[in-house]
Enzyme design. Sequence first.
Site, PDB file in Angstrom:
ATOM      1  N   VAL A 182       1.522 -75.274  45.176  1.00 51.90           N
ATOM      2  CA  VAL A 182       0.849 -76.569  44.979  1.00 51.90           C
ATOM      3  C   VAL A 182       1.464 -77.293  43.783  1.00 51.90           C
ATOM      4  CG1 VAL A 182      -1.343 -77.692  44.449  1.00 51.90           C
ATOM      5  CG2 VAL A 182      -1.278 -75.786  46.070  1.00 51.90           C
ATOM      6  N   TYR A 183       1.658 -76.572  42.695  1.00 43.81           N
ATOM      7  CA  TYR A 183       2.280 -77.162  41.505  1.00 43.81           C
ATOM      8  C   TYR A 183       3.667 -77.720  41.839  1.00 43.81           C
ATOM      9  CZ  TYR A 183       4.505 -77.240  36.867  1.00 43.81           C
ATOM     10  OH  TYR A 183       5.188 -77.607  35.733  1.00 43.81           O
ATOM     11  N   SER A 184       4.480 -76.913  42.516  1.00 43.14           N
ATOM     12  CA  SER A 184       5.829 -77.344  42.867  1.00 43.14           C
ATOM     13  C   SER A 184       5.817 -78.548  43.790  1.00 43.14           C
ATOM     14  CB  SER A 184       6.595 -76.199  43.539  1.00 43.14           C
ATOM     15  OG  SER A 184       6.790 -75.131  42.650  1.00 43.14           O
TER      16      SER A 184
ATOM     17  N   THR B 113       3.660 -81.006  43.916  1.00 40.22           N
ATOM     18  CA  THR B 113       3.411 -82.246  43.171  1.00 40.22           C
ATOM     19  C   THR B 113       4.641 -82.660  42.384  1.00 40.22           C
ATOM     20  OG1 THR B 113       2.437 -81.039  41.281  1.00 40.22           O
ATOM     21  CG2 THR B 113       0.919 -81.823  42.977  1.00 40.22           C
ATOM     22  N   LYS B 114       5.381 -81.684  41.860  1.00 37.06           N
ATOM     23  CA  LYS B 114       6.573 -82.012  41.079  1.00 37.06           C
ATOM     24  C   LYS B 114       7.722 -82.475  41.983  1.00 37.06           C
ATOM     25  CE  LYS B 114       4.998 -81.176  36.939  1.00 37.06           C
ATOM     26  NZ  LYS B 114       4.897 -82.257  35.933  1.00 37.06           N
TER      27      LYS B 114
END
Length: 246
Positions: free
Chosen positions: A153-155, A157-158
Site C-alpha cells: 500500500v505504501y509503495s 501511493t509512492k
Amino acid sequence: MNTDDRKVAIVTGASRGIGAAVAERLARDGFVVVVNYAGGAAEAEALVRKIEAAGGRAVAAQADVSDPAAVRRVFDSAEAAFGGVDVLVNNAGIMKLAAIAEADDALFDSHVAVNLKGTFNALREAGKRLREGGRIINFSTSVIGLRLEKYGVYSATKAAVEALTAVMSKEMRGRSITVNAVAPGPTATALFLDGKSPELIDRMAKMNPLERLGTPEDIAAVVSFLAGPEGGWVNGQVLRANGGMD
C-alpha cells in the site's frame, strides 16, 4: 513582506526526520523556510528556534496535508508574510506496513489521504502559485523497485507520486519550474526504525554496497541540489538516493 530577497521554501512534514533535516539544510542554503507540521507543534517550534539561532529564517505552519483548505492556508500565509513561494518540498508521509491481504480500510485510506492526496493538494497549490523559476521536489521511495513484502500500500501511493511528478514536470512548461522526486532507501529516522528488530535494521543497512543506512542529512543534500542553482537542468526525474541499493 520578505524584505531580504531570500527565496521561500515550504517543507511539508518538517517537524522531524528527513523533513527537519531538509528544512535545516535549505535554511543554511539561504531560503526562508516554512516548517509545516501536522501534530508536532513543539518539535516544529524547536526547529524554527534552532534555524534562527544558526542565522536562518523560518516559521512554523500547522496543516494536515490531506486537507486541501489547510494546505491553501499555508501558501496564503507564506505569500502574505514573504511575498511568494519559490520551492515546495512534498515530504509529509506515513508508512504502516501490512500484507495486502491483511491491510484494513483504515490503513489503505490513511496512506492515500496523506501520501497521495496530501502530495496532490500541495502540488495543485504550487502549480497555481509558485514563482517563475521555482522548484517542486516530491518524495517517493526506493522500496518501489525492491518490491518488499508488506510495503504494498505504501509503495502504491509512492508510485502514484512518481506519476504525478512526471506529468507535472511537463505541465509547468513556460515557467522555468522543475518538478522532481527523491526516492530514499532505508534511512535512519523514527519512521523507518520503529518496530524493526536490530537484526532487520542491520540486514537492510547491508543491502546497499555502502553498507549503511542513509541519514536524513544524506537525503537533505539531494533536495538541496535539486532546489539550488546547480540542479536546474534536472527535470521530471526520480533521484534514487539509496547508496546503490537497486
